[in-house]
Scaffold this active site. Structure first.
Site, mmCIF file in Angstrom:
data_model
loop_
_atom_site.group_PDB
_atom_site.id
_atom_site.type_symbol
_atom_site.label_atom_id
_atom_site.label_comp_id
_atom_site.label_asym_id
_atom_site.label_seq_id
_atom_site.Cartn_x
_atom_site.Cartn_y
_atom_site.Cartn_z
ATOM 1 N N GLU A 80 -5.899 -0.119 -6.972
ATOM 2 C CA GLU A 80 -4.853 1.015 -7.475
ATOM 3 C C GLU A 80 -3.675 -0.047 -8.256
ATOM 4 O OE1 GLU A 80 -4.161 5.010 -4.857
ATOM 5 O OE2 GLU A 80 -3.089 3.256 -4.386
ATOM 6 N N ASN A 114 -3.243 6.383 -0.579
ATOM 7 C CA ASN A 114 -2.702 6.495 0.875
ATOM 8 C C ASN A 114 -1.698 7.713 1.050
ATOM 9 O OD1 ASN A 114 -4.400 4.502 1.944
ATOM 10 N ND2 ASN A 114 -2.299 2.943 1.807
ATOM 11 N N HIS A 156 -2.996 -2.441 -5.651
ATOM 12 C CA HIS A 156 -3.016 -2.360 -4.249
ATOM 13 C C HIS A 156 -4.761 -2.291 -4.131
ATOM 14 C CE1 HIS A 156 -3.626 1.208 -1.336
ATOM 15 N NE2 HIS A 156 -3.499 -0.160 -0.554
ATOM 16 N N SER A 206 0.933 -1.232 -0.014
ATOM 17 C CA SER A 206 0.020 -0.074 -0.064
ATOM 18 C C SER A 206 0.882 1.254 0.081
ATOM 19 C CB SER A 206 -0.952 -0.038 1.252
ATOM 20 O OG SER A 206 -0.013 -0.019 2.397
#
Ligand code: 3H9
Length: 707
Positions: A447, A485, A435, A414
């Protein structure tokens, strides 16, 4: 007639075919073409009835959504579709609609104005307008309850969910299912219909019920909408419009609908949801990975790591029919992972998502293993071990050794650097980030992280795979935390700073939940596990700039073993059912810690909480865009809507900022910069757009970025 509509005749039945690819939307010209065809048919004594059908893959999928933007930016709306539909309904010759694909929105409204509807069994009908923040605007809320009854109409117009042909038949929306070829079946039906008087939907009142029957339907619907579609205007308007159908004559009901439709259409919510509709379709378009890029086969897969993420990913693959090896180094972890998967499947079967037999089949596609022995057969391997570079590199080195040439090796990291992971292998072109978001079998976002060497074929394959898996794949660049993130860091940082400055845990989560977020930022931390960020922060501590303020409460909570829901305590305390309760212990600890840290305490408004958290997202999003780690502002929006519980009716963080006005957003961020220092340095792109009076949405169209 025009190119969009053709008129032919077969054995005394006129056939009007709409040809407006790809989905036969009711673009300008389509209603006119049908209308002219009806005029010609009226003059032709040898045509006894009319079949209206769509050419290509579908019947009419609705109004042309592109036209709505034009309307709200000033294009005169004209007379709308109502007179056109009355003309169809008043046709002396029965009009039979032949449905395949989807009769959605305006498509179903056209169909309901016709005298009969026939459909192939694979067809679907629906009023999905609420998903665009509007309600049916061509008498759908007036004719649907007359055909399907009030309860069904309310359900369809408030959820926007489609109805399969068989159910449409059961509810009286469709008159017959055609087995075999649609057109001949529809023509045969038309011949029968030609001998009978043509029924007009608007004149039917038998399914409209009475006030006593309808009151509980409307009140239950309002309750459901308030709970499940919190903050949305359109479902409430749809109920109101259907209510009008039950108490007013048809024409007056239509007037109520028109008024509500227009209010919805001009709302920010509708503009945002239409933005989402087109953004979801744009996200798959990657400038240097054209549609023709060859795809690699993905017929079998393997997952390394049987923890929460690995297990979830294995389920996602198995659900899509892909056999998958699930490896863990530890027998206990493997057994635990498998048991969780089995109980997840059992729960899904219990909830009726699929049959127990289907659950069993899916479960059987997952083969547990402790070794890499069979990995040579896998076309795709997804690594989902703990977030730590050394461990990931070790795994990839091993994968490179055991996997066949040409297999894709993906990491579910991540945050970590995909290029560094790729450097542990001899095949960096086959290394990519996939991800997934937790829980992987539920969250729609994927992702897809492009490393500097990742090949176009591998990217195209993973984008396609996301569709096969029922996910929405967004291509992002390889920066720390990628897009989602990386932005989430500053967002949650601000939430913690606000706690340190005097806002309560509950006040912060409530402010953002009231804004529309599915969950407040602190409760989200508890859900995801506070230890995840804690672990990452430890790994990256050496990268932190000295002298920059860092939040500390969450790390302190982790030091006390409060990791969130999984340990029964984090920002909140949790009961057996994982229900959150404010924890006075946490409040006391925070006050103690901030006193020691010497942070002055003050009253903080909900508006400041929202601005601080959301503008932290937007500022970082602007940096990501400028640095080319996202292709478009709308891709960032899609990430936030599908992975972070951002409310769709606000369009995503970048769209939201556009809605507020970038000048205003920039001014507020500059104010935070003055108050809180360097971390609030406005992104240069934001400063530039604000100065030029532009939006992030315009940027995508004008400049084009590279990931
Ligand atoms: C309405 O009808 C209001 C009424 O009450 C009347 C008021 C007066 N318009 O999704 P796909 C494009 S509101 C314009 O990838 P699929 C789409 O952008 C409308 N364009 O294919 C894409 O373009 P591109 C109510 C549309 O097979 C291409 O078609 N109706 C429209 O996965 C292919 O689309 C809806 O909300 C449209 N209506 O799914 C239905 N629809 O290739 C919305 C599609 O350039 N549409 N496009 O990216 C859908 O649900 C799906 O597109 C559908 C096909 C199921 C039809």
């Amino acid at each position: 007639m025009n190119d969009l509509v053709q008129l032919t005749k077969e054995n005394g039945i006129a056939v009007i075919t709409i040809n407006n690819p790809p989905v036969n939307a009711l673009s300008p010209g389509v209603p006119q073409g049908i209308s002219e065809a009806l005029d010609q048919i009226a003059q032709d004594a040898s045509s006894k009835a009319v079949v209206l059908i769509g050419g290509g893959r579908t019947f009419i999928a609705g109004a042309d959504i592109k036209e709505f933007g034009k309307m709200t930016s000033g294009k005169p709306r004209g007379e709308g579709l109502l007179p056109f539909l009355l003309k169809i309904e008043d046709s002396k010759k029965p009009v039979i609609v032949a449905i395949h694909g989807t009769a959605f929105g305006g498509g179903l409204e056209v169909a309901m104005a016709c005298h009969y509807r026939v459909a192939v069994s694979s067809a679907q009908v629906g009023q999905p307008e609420v998903k665009l923040g509007i309600i049916p605007g061509a008498a759908g809320t007036q004719r649907l309850p007359r055909l399907a009854g009030v309860a069904k109409a309310v359900e369809m117009c408030t959820t926007g969910n489609p109805v399969k042909a068989a159910d449409a038949l059961q509810f009286g929306i469709v008159d017959r299912i055609i087995e075999g070829d649609l057109l001949p079946g529809a023509i045969a039906f038309a011949r029968e219909a030609a001998t009978k008087p043509a029924p007009k939907t608007r004149e039917r009142n038998d399914k409209l019920g009475n006030a006593t029957e309808n009151a509980p339907i409307f009140s239950a619907a309002r309750e459901t909408v308030a709970k499940k579609q919190r903050g949305l205007l359109a479902p409430v308007a749809a109920i109101k419009a259907i209510e009008a159908a039950t108490i007013l004559p048809f024409t007056e009901g239509c007037q109520v609908e028109q008024k509500l439709f227009t209010e919805c259409l001009f709302s920010d919510q509708s503009k945002a949801l239409i933005h989402v509709f087109f953004s979801e379709r744009e996200v798959g378009k990657i400038p240097d990975v054209p549609k023709e890029t060859p795809l690699l086969p993905v017929k079998s897969a393997a997952v390394v790591g049987a923890g929460t993420m690995g297990g979830g990913i294995a389920m996602v693959l198995a659900n899509a029919g892909i056999p998958v090896l699930l490896k863990d180094a530890d027998q206990l972890a493997l057994d635990r992972g498998l048991a969780t998967i089995q109980s997840n499947y059992a729960n899904s079967a219990k909830r009726g998502r699929f049959t127990p037999q289907e659950a069993e089949e899916r479960f059987k596609r997952i083969t547990p293993t402790l070794s890499y022995d069979d990995f040579s057969k896998a076309d795709l391997v997804i690594e989902a071990v703990f977030e730590g570079m050394a461990l990931k590199k070790e795994v990839f080195k091993e994968l490179d050794r055991v996997c066949k040439p040409g297999s894709i090796l993906a990491s579910n990291t991540s945050t970590l650097d995909i290029d560094e992971i790729a450097s542990a292998t001899s095949r960096p072109t086959y290394i990519i980030g996939t991800h997934f978001f937790s829980p992987a079998n539920v969250m729609r976002l994927l992702e897809i992280v492009r490393g500097k060497a990742t090949s176009r074929e591998v990217i195209a394959t993973c984008m396609q795979l996301s569709k096969t898996l029922g996910k929405i794949g967004v291509l992002v660049g390889n920066c720390r935390g990628f897009v989602g993130n990386r932005m989430f860091g500053p967002y949650r940082r601000e939430a913690q700073f606000l706690v340190e400055e005097g806002a309560s845990v509950v006040a912060i989560d409530k402010a953002l939940s009231d804004f529309g977020m599915a969950l407040g930022p602190l409760a989200t931390g508890d859900l995801a596990g506070l230890d995840v960020g804690w672990r990452i922060r430890k790994e990256y501590r050496h990268l932190e700039k000295p002298g920059i303020r860092q939040p500390f409460v969450e790390d302190n909570l982790c030091e006390l073993g409060r990791f969130g829901q999984k340990t029964g305590a984090g920002w909140y305390q949790y009961d057996e059912q994982r229900r959150a309760m404010p924890d006075p212990v946490v409040d006391d600890l925070i006050r103690k810690w901030v006193t020691v840290a010497g942070i002055p305490q003050r009253e903080i408004s909900a508006a400041e909480i929202v601005d601080r958290c959301l503008y932290a997202l937007v500022n970082e999003g602007a940096r990501i865009l400028e640095e080319g780690y996202a292709l478009r502002a709308s891709d960032i929006d899609i990430i936030y809507l599908n992975g972070y519980g951002f409310p769709a009716y606000r369009g995503g963080p970048m769209w939201y900022a556009d809605t507020v006005g970038l000048k205003q957003v920039y001014a507020r961020i500059s104010e935070f910069h003055r108050q809180h220092g360097e971390i609030w340095q406005p992104a240069p792109l934001l400063a530039r757009l604000a100065e030029q009076g532009k939006t992030f949405a315009q940027l995508g169209k004008e400049e084009g970025a590279a990931v």
